[in-house]
Write an enzyme that holds these catalytic residues in place. Structure first.
Site, short mmCIF file in Angstrom:
data_model
loop_
_atom_site.label_atom_id
_atom_site.label_comp_id
_atom_site.label_asym_id
_atom_site.label_seq_id
_atom_site.Cartn_x
_atom_site.Cartn_y
_atom_site.Cartn_z
N HIS A 107 0.87 -1.29 0.06
CA HIS A 107 -0.14 0.12 -0.05
C HIS A 107 0.84 1.33 0.13
O HIS A 107 0.24 2.52 -0.31
CB HIS A 107 -0.94 -0.14 1.21
CG HIS A 107 -0.36 0.12 2.71
ND1 HIS A 107 -0.14 -0.53 3.27
CD2 HIS A 107 -0.20 1.61 3.06
CE1 HIS A 107 0.64 0.04 4.60
NE2 HIS A 107 0.54 1.32 4.33
N ASP A 137 0.01 -7.71 1.66
CA ASP A 137 0.36 -5.96 1.71
C ASP A 137 2.05 -6.09 1.62
O ASP A 137 2.30 -5.23 2.30
CB ASP A 137 -0.21 -5.32 2.73
CG ASP A 137 -0.08 -3.87 2.68
OD1 ASP A 137 0.20 -3.43 1.55
OD2 ASP A 137 -0.32 -3.23 3.71
N GLY A 209 3.90 6.95 8.29
CA GLY A 209 5.15 6.62 7.72
C GLY A 209 6.02 5.45 8.00
O GLY A 209 6.93 5.24 7.49
N ASN A 210 5.59 4.73 9.05
CA ASN A 210 6.25 3.65 9.63
C ASN A 210 6.01 2.30 8.57
O ASN A 210 6.71 1.52 8.57
CB ASN A 210 5.99 3.24 10.76
CG ASN A 210 7.00 3.98 11.99
OD1 ASN A 210 6.64 4.58 12.89
ND2 ASN A 210 8.38 3.34 11.74
N SER A 211 4.94 2.73 7.79
CA SER A 211 4.59 1.49 7.12
C SER A 211 5.57 0.98 6.05
O SER A 211 6.43 1.78 5.46
CB SER A 211 3.45 1.84 6.13
OG SER A 211 2.15 1.65 6.64
N VAL A 268 -15.91 -18.99 -4.17
CA VAL A 268 -17.15 -19.42 -3.23
C VAL A 268 -16.84 -18.31 -2.07
O VAL A 268 -15.96 -17.52 -1.92
CB VAL A 268 -16.92 -20.66 -2.90
CG1 VAL A 268 -17.23 -21.81 -3.79
CG2 VAL A 268 -15.49 -20.95 -1.99
#
Length: 359
Positions: A107, A137, A209-211, A268
């Site tokens: 992201h 992610d 900002g740590n992502s 499904v």
């Protein structure tokens, strides 16, 4: 209920506001820390060793301007058609190979047209996105450097124990090269992000900002990738989540080798089913919906079927079933043991390729 959010800084102006700290904060907490200094670990050597491998990631691009909900369907909506706005953001990452391989969150890079990686010392390098995986992610980038970069390796998240010390590093609020310490608060957290939820929870401060930044154990090994926070304000409230390294490592290896991750899919919708008899320990998975054109629809699976096992191995949760199917390469067959109309039978399906999307 406080929102779950990814600690990803979407606007540079948010950084400027975060930099204005009250002067009174400068001397907070110095007394008790001295008294307890002998009882707490010293992270200085660890931080000095791992910080050169931690990078800042800046992204930019354009996106379509969407009209406000109240303008949709009105004459004012036409003013937004074809308009685009420039977006900027910042996140974190870490180098896993001296040749220039960088891991971050998917992201963070998203659909950015331009990605720049800032390494220790101030050098900024243009980056190419090798590939990303929405379900976990994770994303892998490549940068070209004239000199080998400092790299860090993955450790085993399975060996983590609740209460162990960890160090988070990254680019919180645009303040590159920052570290925070804390402990492992919990393991195996399901926060509703998707079928691969298996997060490490920590009270080490994780902020916008740590992502994509690393979560280290005391040996300097990456045991998690900082991904989300639980906070009423958007800033750290002591509840942060990191993708465990044991889940991330095979995804990164696949991205490095093939540039994408392909997963099995049946088409499904499922839900957990618990036997009505409270004395029964039997749990299974109910097929709540079947896409007619999907693998399950073509293979004869029906709404109301109860899945007891996949390839002979018992399955008790919908999450477990989805993950088991996702691990099967598209094109291969799986054998489901299902309960239908009170009788157990086998249904063989050819697994399809999971379509793009986080769900």
């Amino acid at each position: 209920m406080p929102p779950l959010s990814t600690p990803f800084l979407s606007r540079r102006r948010a950084v400027l506001g975060a930099l204005l700290l009250p002067p009174a904060l400068a001397g907070c907490g110095s007394g008790p820390a001295v008294a307890q200094r002998g009882l707490l670990p010293d992270f200085a050597d660890l931080a000095e060793r791992v910080l050169p491998a931690v990078v800042n990631i800046a992204v930019s691009g354009e996106q379509s301007v969407q009209p406000p909900p109240e303008f949709r369907g009105t004459p004012f909506e036409r003013y937004f058609r074809g308009r685009r706005e420039r977006v900027q953001g910042a996140g974190s990452g870490f180098v896993i190979d001296p040749s220039g391989l960088v891991v971050t969150n998917n992201h963070v890079v998203g659909q950015a047209q331009r990605v720049m990686v800032g390494v220790q010392g101030g050098q900024e390098l243009p980056a190419r996105v090798i590939g990303g995986d929405e379900l976990t992610d994770l994303a892998l980038l490549r940068v070209e450097s004239r000199t080998p970069l400092v790299a860090v390796g993955f450790g085993s998240s399975a060996s983590l124990r609740i209460g162990q010390w960890v160090l988070a590093a990254g680019n919180p609020f645009g303040l590159g090269g920052s570290v925070t310490s804390g402990i492992v608060s919990a393991r195996g957290r399901d926060i509703g992000a998707g079928p691969f939820d298996d997060f490490i929870q920590t009270d080490a401060a994780i902020n916008p900002g740590n992502s994509g930044g690393p979560l280290f154990n005391m040996a300097g090994e990456v045991i998690g990738i900082n991904t989300a926070i639980y906070s009423p304000s958007g800033a750290s409230a002591g509840i942060g989540f990191a993708t465990p390294s044991d889940l991330a490592r095979p995804v990164i290896e696949t991205l490095r080798r093939e540039g994408r991750v392909e997963r099995g899919w049946l088409g499904v919708s499922v839900q957990d089913l618990v036997a009505e008899d409270p004395r029964a320990s039997r749990r299974a998975v109910l097929i709540a919906g079947v896409e007619r054109s999907g693998p399950a629809g073509r293979g004869g699976l029906r709404v109301g079927d109860v899945v007891l096992a996949i390839n002979g191995e018992r399955t008790e949760t919908s999450r477990g079933l989805i993950r088991s199917v996702a691990a099967v390469p598209p094109g291969q067959n799986v054998r489901l043991t299902v309960l239908r109309d009170g009788r157990t039978q086998e249904v063989t399906l050819q697994v399809g390729r999971r379509p793009p999307g986080p769900g």
